[in-house]
Design a protein around this motif. Structure first.
Motif, PDB file in Angstrom:
ATOM      1  N   ILE A 101       0.834  -1.200   0.000  1.00  0.00           N
ATOM      2  CA  ILE A 101       0.000   0.000   0.000  1.00  0.00           C
ATOM      3  C   ILE A 101       0.868   1.249   0.000  1.00  0.00           C
ATOM      4  N   LYS A 104      -0.489   7.506   0.223  1.00  0.00           N
ATOM      5  CA  LYS A 104      -1.733   8.232  -0.051  1.00  0.00           C
ATOM      6  C   LYS A 104      -2.946   7.378   0.324  1.00  0.00           C
ATOM      7  N   LYS A 105      -2.937   6.127  -0.116  1.00  0.00           N
ATOM      8  CA  LYS A 105      -4.062   5.236   0.176  1.00  0.00           C
ATOM      9  C   LYS A 105      -4.129   4.910   1.663  1.00  0.00           C
ATOM     10  N   GLU A 108      -5.686   7.761   3.551  1.00  0.00           N
ATOM     11  CA  GLU A 108      -7.150   7.783   3.406  1.00  0.00           C
ATOM     12  C   GLU A 108      -7.788   6.746   4.327  1.00  0.00           C
ATOM     13  N   ARG A 109      -7.172   5.577   4.408  1.00  0.00           N
ATOM     14  CA  ARG A 109      -7.720   4.495   5.228  1.00  0.00           C
ATOM     15  C   ARG A 109      -7.656   4.836   6.715  1.00  0.00           C
ATOM     16  N   GLU A 114      -1.059  12.301   4.288  1.00  0.00           N
ATOM     17  CA  GLU A 114      -0.187  11.397   3.539  1.00  0.00           C
ATOM     18  C   GLU A 114       1.220  11.365   4.126  1.00  0.00           C
TER      19      GLU A 114
END
Length: 244
Positions: A101, A104-105, A108-109, A114
């Protein structure tokens, strides 16, 4: 959503313990990761990543693994809250980072910036450097051979994606190579357990119904009178040797 098949039955779920993390430890032989599963004085993997996160958030505390573990277990410890939050974050990072991962992702999670998510990923990489090196090696070998294999030999073909002129497709394939080896080996392990349960006739020996496999869980509905004997047989199928 899932109910027993009659009023004197129970829903039974058997799931593998830290399945994908154990598979990664076995593949990579990361010494810190192995120390979480092997030996007399096992360490907690989420504590190790949480420790790195706590060091980045509260560097003034001079953390050690022992101090972090002690603070996490003791609500009276003045550092309990920091350690508790660190371990929760560490667990999420550990399971997310297995599959490459990006910050950035992950941000979000986890509902963080970031830049902070990248700090979390860096903490994990520092805790388990050999695991990250193994991933890089797998990707490099996949670029040369065009394939990756599970522990039991199942193949995924990635040559076209790895050599794609589309940078997004190529970077996705970089992550898919080690991910396939971990995730699909995990799936094989569950399939092997289900096949053993079928061959040993659990559905015919006992008052039970098979509901399904959910990630690393195998779920049944089992009549109360057969529960103990069923659990012994099902547990043996779930804990059989896999991939050496």
């Amino acid at each position: 959503v899932i109910v027993p098949h009659h009023k004197d039955a129970l829903v039974v779920s058997l799931d593998e313990s830290s399945q994908e993390l154990r598979i990664l430890a076995d593949y990579s032989k990361d010494s810190a990761m192995l120390s979480c599963f092997v030996g007399e004085d096992k360490r907690d993997m989420h504590n190790l990543t949480g420790l790195g996160i706590a060091k980045s958030r509260y560097p003034q505390e001079g953390w050690s693994y022992e101090a972090f573990a002690k603070a996490y277990k003791s609500p009276q410890d003045p550092l309990h809250s920091a350690a508790f939050q660190g371990r929760i974050l560490g667990k999420t990072v550990n399971f997310s980072a297995i599959y490459g991962i990006m910050a950035k992702k992950l941000g979000e999670r986890m509902l963080v910036e970031e830049s902070e998510a990248q700090v979390f990923l860096d903490a994990r990489e520092k805790a388990f450097p050999e695991a990250e090196a193994w991933k890089a090696k797998v990707t490099e070998e996949a670029k040369n051979t065009g394939i990756v294999r599970t522990m039991e030999g199942a193949v995924r073909h990635l040559r076209a994606a790895l050599n794609s002129s589309d940078a997004y497709e190529a970077s996705k394939a970089d992550r898919q190579a080690p991910s396939f080896m971990i995730q699909s080996s995990a799936a094989e392990m569950i399939k092997k357990a289900m096949c053993t349960m079928w061959r040993e006739g659990l559905l015919f020996k006992y008052d039970c119904e098979f509901i399904g496999a959910i990630h690393d869980e195998v779920v049944f509905s089992v009549g109360r009178k057969d529960l103990q004997n069923f659990l012994v047989d099902a547990h043996r199928a779930m804990t059989q040797p896999y991939g050496g």
